[in-house]
Every structure is written in structure tokens, then in C-alpha cells.
Scaffold this active site. Sequence first.
Site, short mmCIF file in Angstrom:
data_model
loop_
_atom_site.label_atom_id
_atom_site.label_comp_id
_atom_site.label_asym_id
_atom_site.label_seq_id
_atom_site.Cartn_x
_atom_site.Cartn_y
_atom_site.Cartn_z
N GLY A 8 0.40 33.13 2.55
CA GLY A 8 -0.84 32.77 3.23
C GLY A 8 -1.10 31.28 3.14
N SER A 9 -2.35 30.94 2.91
CA SER A 9 -2.75 29.53 2.98
C SER A 9 -2.14 28.66 1.90
CB SER A 9 -4.27 29.42 2.92
OG SER A 9 -4.82 30.03 4.06
N THR A 10 -1.68 29.26 0.80
CA THR A 10 -1.03 28.43 -0.22
C THR A 10 0.23 27.78 0.35
OG1 THR A 10 0.05 30.42 -1.05
CG2 THR A 10 -1.90 29.69 -2.23
N ASN A 11 0.74 28.38 1.43
CA ASN A 11 1.93 27.80 2.06
C ASN A 11 1.61 26.54 2.87
OD1 ASN A 11 4.82 28.33 2.37
ND2 ASN A 11 4.34 28.42 4.59
N LYS A 12 0.32 26.33 3.14
CA LYS A 12 -0.07 25.15 3.92
C LYS A 12 0.30 23.86 3.17
CE LYS A 12 -3.70 27.57 6.39
NZ LYS A 12 -5.09 28.02 6.34
#
Lengths: 595, 163
Positions: free
Chosen positions: A313-317
Site C-alpha cells: 500500500g502507501s508505504t510503497n510510495k
Amino acid sequence: MPQAKGSGRKRPPPRRPPQRRPPRRRRRRVNGRRRLLALLILSLLAFLAISGRLVVLQVFDAGSLDQAAARQRLMVVDLPATRGRIFDRSLNDLALSVPARAIWADPHLVKDKQRTAARLARALGIRKKTLAERLASRGRFVYLARRLPKMRGDVVQRMNLPGVFVQGDVARRYPAGPVAAQVLGFVDVEGHGQAGIEQQYDGLLRGQAGKIQLERDPQGRAIPQGRRNLEPAVPGTDLVLTLDQHLQYVTEQALARAVGQHRAKAGSVVVMVPRTGEILAMANMPTFDPNRIAASKPEARKNRAIADMFEPGSTNKTITAAAALQHGIVTPRTETIVPDNIPLCPEKTFRDSHSHAPELMTFADIVAKSSNVGTIMAARDLGRDRLYKAELDFGYGRRSGVDLPGESPGILRPAQSWYCTDLGTNAIGQGVAVTVLQMASVYATVANNGVLRAPTLLRGTVDARGRVAKADRRPGRRVLSVRTARSLSRILEGVVKEGGTGTMAALEDWRVAGKTGTARKPDPNRRGYLPGAYVGSFIGFAPAERPAVVVAVVIDQPTRGYYGGSVAAPVFKEVTSAALRRLGVVPTLPAKAVR
Amino acid sequence: MSTSTARAPRQAHRPQLQLPRLRAVAPISRVPRLPFLLLTIAAIVAGVFGLVALNVSVNQQSFRISELQRETRLAETRWTALQADVDRLKAPARIARAAKEARLAPAGRPRVVKWPGARGRDVASPGAASSPAAPGAGLARGDDDSGWTAGDPFPLKRYLAEP
């Protein structure tokens, strides 16, 4: 003088013919010779027989007879090697082998099996039925119980039950119980590692068994002054892990509370030192007690931090942002008008989690507020290949190389096979699968000024002679420039500040950089996502200006709240605070630190 | 008559025997055999007893060695069991439970006081800025400069490794 015949004198009675005596003497002589000859022949035959037998015994059968004699006279006692101990980084015992007792029986020698089973059941705490079944075995050797405490073995010994014997055994003990259970693993009845470190370093821990050959008396007792050949057992090598037992416990407690509080299915936390890749703690829930392995469930024994994949999810941003910064697509201050949706492909429109009017945002704001649209806009400028390469460089799609069995490589589809939507999904951490440890490594790379260090659990070894050897360290690999890493670190600091998504991760005494993540869970049975199932995460490091520790928290399928900022960030805060205190890191927020 | 006459010439022809002259000699003194016998028996008995005593002594040493080896094994076993007990008592969960029963509270936030003129450091000495449960905090710095190899953390291990 011969007398004349016909004289008047009376003739004497006729004598035996004198010639008969000599033949009798001759026969006797002949018989004596024959007897002697026969005796000689018999002696020769006997001698030959004895000689032949001696030749057979001394030449042909010598080897086997010698062995038979040795078997009768000598006994060989196996000397099991003591399995190496496992220490934490401060040399606290995490696993050690202790002497125990095994109870075995020769069912043929057991007189009253039911009575024996009943008496043993009371002494051993095992069901009578189980023992009776074992005693009903047709073999001559059956274990009734193994790895018993010595005292229980002594009790059975004193019972003096016919056909029941007590022998030495070794039991593996994990003094802290469930602490680091999935990391340490466990051993089977024979003492062979079956999971975790116990399995990974089984060859080192096991050592080498020895044996001693003793002369024994007719009663089977060793003769003290008799012959003895000793091949000493070589104890297993001790392992010193990078784990910190205290921090591991604190981490597990914090995780257990969060999993319970949010009624989550599971959870994992990894605590790493970014400069070295050393793992200080690796916690998983649910967990188990390796001292009572039979009572544990398989899902509790799994080391989810390395075996389970999830969509980040957003941790991959952070990766998207790192690649965009590295390639000069954006700077932290680059301003963009960000709408709440972006039609990336004809059939797919990506949206932010909350609808909003188009906003003018800096790139730092986009990351801090975790805008899907803003991130995808940067990824679109970055391009498919560069985003894919960045994910590859950060270690996606391959094992991190941590010294644990069963690590998953995650899933990263080659860029050539990406669909139109994959650029968008990858940019925001969907459609790609990673492990918690891989994500911790990503943030450790940023914290370590762009150098990726392979995560490791082994700090060193101590062999049987007490020689200490440091574990080999693989060289780091530069993934980002120092400048990019520092820029990204400052951007990530904004996540925990007012207006960011991870304010609950902020510490009072240290600056924190990190990222929240909330991802939907893929449906394992069909295409698409499970309705209402999320993975909440927070991954970050502190102190932000000179990171000492990276903490990755992932809460799987929480049902009371699911945003990473609310379910995982508090765990991050508690664990990071404990870790920094444990490491003796001086607070970096002076205004609050000095009172 | 005729017989005696026949013998007479034979006696006449008998040569004169030259008998040795007899002379008196001193009586032969007989050496007493008993002391020699006793001495020999005593020597044999002493030798046998000596050998037996030597053998007994050697065997006694063997038994002593066996006994000491058994005691060593027992001591090692006991040491390991005690070590396991100590480890169990040191387990964080048990300490936390005991602390809770004793109504102890977790350490609060760290307080750091910078002495005027002191040079700043980003890492405190173990225990200075950490909770009471932080012995060895200096070991956890992560790099290879922690000194964990210093001293002799495994004296028993080393002892056990000796033949």
C-alpha cells in the site's frame, strides 16, 4: 646227554611243543607295533585336526572371532554432542540444552502391563491408555516418555518396574518461553532443528557425537582400570544473535496488545539497525511457546515477518518518491495541482482515499498526506521501467538473504508484462507483494543514506574451544544517493507531523520519519480483493536526523479501525521509544528532553 | 678238601689292595637351611604383596578417577540445570510479572542533563538515559565496536572443551 630210545625208564609226559612260544611272542610284537602305529596315526590325525582347527580359528575366522570377543568384553557408549546454545546480543540464553531423562520399556519383560501403565501414568503425567498402548507393542524397545525432567526420571528409576528402564536424554529449553519463538524455531525429538535459527544453523549447533569404548565385567559394569578408547564428542557451536531479548519482549507485548485491541488476524514487527542490517527484534502474532511445541498451531509457528506477503500500500510510495527524486522528476518543493482522481488507463481511474477539490500540493505534501493521485502523477512522469528498476533495486521480488529458512521473495512482475494499470498500482503499493522484512529493508536503506544492508540475525559464533568468530557481513549496496536519501528522510518526517497521516507515530523526544500504509487484502480464491479486509502498516525510523533504528509494523486484517496511522503507528511509537532507550540514544528534541 | 685246595691258589693270586690311608678330618658343619627358606619365602611373599599393593593402588586410582569423572558429569549436569533455572528466572515476562506484583512502574521518559562544558554525544552511556532494564545497552549499538568479545564470557565452555 641224550638218552637212548627204548630204555626202561618211564617216559616223561609229553611237553608242549617248544616251537609254539616264539610265534606267540612275534604276534605280540606285531600287535604292539600296530598299536603304536595306530596311536601315531591317531595322534597325527588329532594333531592335524587341532592344527586345522587352529588355522581356522586363528587365520580364517580370526577377524570375526576377535570381533565377537570384543563384543562380549567391550561395550561402546555413544556420547551425544551437546547442542550449541543460542544467545541474544547481550549473551542472555535464548535456547540451551539441559540434561533430561527418557523412559523406555522392553514389553517382553514387563510382567503386568496394565499395572505398570497405571503406575507410570501417575509418575509421568501421561494418560494410562497411551502408556498401555505403547507397552502393548511387539518390539523389544519402545519409548514411553522422552525429554522428561531429571527428577521424574529418578522417580521412575526408584519404582524399579520390571522391563522399564531410564536412560539419559537431552531436552532443548527456551528459558524466555514465547519470546522470539518464530525466530528461534524449535527442534524435534531427536534434537534436530525444524524451524527458524535452529534449522538454519543446525549444522553448527548440532556438534559431533563421540563414543567411548569400555571393558566390562560379566555383570555389564565398566571396569575402571580396563581398556578404554575415547572419541570425545565435539559440542555444538554457540550462536550469538543480533536480537535483544528485552526489546523483543517489549515489541511482542506491544504487538499483542495492538492485535488484541484491533481484533486483528495477525501482526508482525521488525526492528532493525539501518547501519548494519542487524535485526534487534522480530515479533509475530499469534505466537507459541517452543517449550510446548505439541500444543502449538501451525499458523502460530509461522514467521510471518518473512514468510507472509502483503501488498504494501502507501508505504510503497516511499520507493516511488525515492525514484522520482533520484531521477530529478521532482524535488520536495515541487508544486503540483492534485485532483482527487486520475484516469491512468481508459478503463481505470485511480482515486484518493478521500474526495477533495484539486489542491496545490508540494511533493512533500503529497507523500505526507499519502495522496494516491499525486504519487501516480509522479510515477507517470517517472515511467514504467524506472519505477520497476527502483523496486528491484530496493530488493522486491527476491529474498533478502536473512539467515532464516522459509523466506518468501515476494511478487514483482517484470515491467515487460505490466498492464496499463500496473504503473499506477505499483506506484501506490498495490499489485506487488512484499514481506515485512523487505519493507523494513527499504526504509533502512533510506535511513542508511541510500545504502542497502542485507538484514541479518547472526552476530557471531563461539565454537567448542571458546573461540569467538564474528559473523561475516555482506557489503552494502548503494541504491540511492546520499542527497536523495536525506531529502526523502525529510519528506517522511512530514508524515508524522501535523497534517500527516502518521501523527500517532510521533515521539516526544526524538524526530521520526516514516510512512503509513493501508492496503486492501487480495482474495486468495479469486481475482480482486476481500471486502472489508485491510492491512494497516507503519514503517519508519528514528531519530530522523541520524537514524539508529528502523521499525516496521504491519497489522493484518484489523476489524476495529484499519488505517495504518491508527492501528500500526501507536505500536511503532511504543517500540521505537523502547528501542531508542534500550540503545541509549540521547533525545534529539532538546526542548522536550531537558526539563 | 678238594674245594679248599682249589681256592687257595686264587687267594694267593689276589693282588694286594692299596687302601688309602685313613686320616681324621674335621666334621662338616651343616649350614642351617631354615633361615634361607624363611628368607626366600619372606622375599616372595613381600614381592607378591608389593605387587598386589601396587595393583591395588593403581586400581584405587582408577576407581578414584572414575568417581571424579562421575562427579564432574554430575556437576556439569547440575550447572546446566541451574543455568536453565537462572535463565527462566531472568525471562523478561517473569521479571515484568514480578515487577507488577511489587507495584513497580515502568521507567518514565529519559531525562538527560548536559553538564556545562561537556561535549555532546548522540549515544548515552548504558543506563544513563535508559530504563533500569537496560544493562548492556552499549552492546546494542550494532557495529563491531561493542566489545562483546572482550573478557571471557564462556569460561565453562572452554573448560568443558578440554579433554
